[in-house]
Each structure stands twice: as structure tokens, then as C-alpha cells.
Scaffold this motif. Sequence first.
Motif, PDB file in Angstrom:
ATOM      1  N   GLU A  98       0.981   9.363  -8.744  1.00  0.00           N
ATOM      2  CA  GLU A  98       0.698   9.153 -10.217  1.00  0.00           C
ATOM      3  C   GLU A  98      -0.591   9.547 -10.622  1.00  0.00           C
ATOM      4  O   GLU A  98      -1.525  10.140  -9.697  1.00  0.00           O
ATOM      5  CB  GLU A  98       0.853   7.512 -10.360  1.00  0.00           C
ATOM      6  CG  GLU A  98       2.004   6.756  -9.902  1.00  0.00           C
ATOM      7  CD  GLU A  98       3.084   7.000 -10.649  1.00  0.00           C
ATOM      8  OE1 GLU A  98       2.755   7.321 -12.073  1.00  0.00           O
ATOM      9  OE2 GLU A  98       4.082   6.787 -10.343  1.00  0.00           O
ATOM     10  N   ALA A  99      -1.049   9.322 -11.844  1.00  0.00           N
ATOM     11  CA  ALA A  99      -2.137  10.081 -12.577  1.00  0.00           C
ATOM     12  C   ALA A  99      -3.303   9.376 -12.090  1.00  0.00           C
ATOM     13  O   ALA A  99      -4.520   9.831 -11.733  1.00  0.00           O
ATOM     14  CB  ALA A  99      -2.127  10.002 -13.979  1.00  0.00           C
ATOM     15  N   ASN A 100      -3.137   8.001 -11.508  1.00  0.00           N
ATOM     16  CA  ASN A 100      -4.360   7.188 -10.973  1.00  0.00           C
ATOM     17  C   ASN A 100      -4.569   7.768  -9.386  1.00  0.00           C
ATOM     18  O   ASN A 100      -5.454   7.040  -8.685  1.00  0.00           O
ATOM     19  CB  ASN A 100      -4.184   5.754 -11.069  1.00  0.00           C
ATOM     20  CG  ASN A 100      -2.908   5.270 -10.062  1.00  0.00           C
ATOM     21  OD1 ASN A 100      -2.328   5.997  -9.562  1.00  0.00           O
ATOM     22  ND2 ASN A 100      -2.642   4.017 -10.613  1.00  0.00           N
ATOM     23  N   GLY A 101      -3.796   8.635  -8.932  1.00  0.00           N
ATOM     24  CA  GLY A 101      -3.997   8.985  -7.424  1.00  0.00           C
ATOM     25  C   GLY A 101      -3.436   8.297  -6.495  1.00  0.00           C
ATOM     26  O   GLY A 101      -3.192   8.587  -5.186  1.00  0.00           O
ATOM     27  N   PHE A 106       3.405   2.558  -4.134  1.00  0.00           N
ATOM     28  CA  PHE A 106       2.089   1.533  -3.807  1.00  0.00           C
ATOM     29  C   PHE A 106       2.730   0.354  -4.621  1.00  0.00           C
ATOM     30  O   PHE A 106       3.113   0.440  -5.818  1.00  0.00           O
ATOM     31  CB  PHE A 106       0.835   2.057  -4.480  1.00  0.00           C
ATOM     32  CG  PHE A 106      -0.237   1.145  -4.446  1.00  0.00           C
ATOM     33  CD1 PHE A 106      -0.765   0.799  -3.195  1.00  0.00           C
ATOM     34  CD2 PHE A 106      -0.582   0.424  -5.534  1.00  0.00           C
ATOM     35  CE1 PHE A 106      -1.835  -0.114  -3.356  1.00  0.00           C
ATOM     36  CE2 PHE A 106      -1.737  -0.659  -5.797  1.00  0.00           C
ATOM     37  CZ  PHE A 106      -2.374  -0.871  -4.532  1.00  0.00           C
ATOM     38  N   VAL A 107       2.614  -0.933  -3.940  1.00  0.00           N
ATOM     39  CA  VAL A 107       2.799  -2.031  -4.605  1.00  0.00           C
ATOM     40  C   VAL A 107       1.737  -2.896  -4.722  1.00  0.00           C
ATOM     41  O   VAL A 107       0.954  -3.260  -3.928  1.00  0.00           O
ATOM     42  CB  VAL A 107       3.852  -2.835  -3.395  1.00  0.00           C
ATOM     43  CG1 VAL A 107       4.243  -4.299  -4.169  1.00  0.00           C
ATOM     44  CG2 VAL A 107       4.946  -2.164  -3.216  1.00  0.00           C
ATOM     45  N   PRO A 108       1.346  -3.167  -5.973  1.00  0.00           N
ATOM     46  CA  PRO A 108       0.053  -3.823  -6.271  1.00  0.00           C
ATOM     47  C   PRO A 108       0.083  -5.267  -5.697  1.00  0.00           C
ATOM     48  O   PRO A 108       1.116  -5.824  -5.738  1.00  0.00           O
ATOM     49  CB  PRO A 108      -0.077  -3.784  -7.800  1.00  0.00           C
ATOM     50  CG  PRO A 108       1.447  -3.261  -8.313  1.00  0.00           C
ATOM     51  CD  PRO A 108       2.242  -2.908  -7.145  1.00  0.00           C
TER      52      PRO A 108
END
Length: 109
Positions: A98-101, A106-108
Motif C-alpha cells: 500500500e501507499a503507506n508502506g 496487514f490487519v489493524p
Amino acid sequence: MPESIRHTHALVLFSGGQDSTTCLAHALARFERVETVGFDYGQRHRVELDARQAVLRELRAAFPARAARLGEDHMLDLAVLGAVSETSLTRDMAFRMEANGLPNTFVPG
């Protein structure tokens, strides 16, 4: 830690996979009572979660001395994570960064 404080119970995050099974075996060797907890967040690949009960059953059968230490298994329903996040773990989509790296696996929380 003072000698008077001795932890005798443990809670192991147990997915049913190889790593968490190793952690569970380690805890059973060290603690008088061990309970397990797993999280069902609506993941698409449920192989490990489906294996949890089979692994626990086999551990009890193969290691009766440790089985007496193995307490309750808890499964927490966290399906809300799949409802509020779009990851390839909970949605039918391909893996990508993703753009956030972070990967979309990834599961928040």
C-alpha cells in the motif's frame, strides 16, 4: 522480579500454526496452568484456525502429563476487523504493498 512473585498461569495466543504450537509447548513446560486464545477476524485462509482443535486434541493425547496443565481454549470473534479494513486476509484481493508502506495483508489492531 522478587522471588516471592512467581507466575504460575499463562495465556498463549494460539492460531493452531507451527509457531503458536511451539509457544504453547514451551508454556506447558513452564507453567502450572495454560489457557489458549485465538482470534477469528474473518480471514479467508482459515487453515490454521480450522486446525486449532485438532492440534489441542493431539497435544492432550500425546502428552498426558502436560494435558493436565492445559486449560480452556478461547476463540474471540473479531469479524468487525474484516468489516472495517480492506486487506487480502479478509477480502478476495491480490497481495500488494500500500501507499503507506504496509502490505494489504496487514490487519489493524
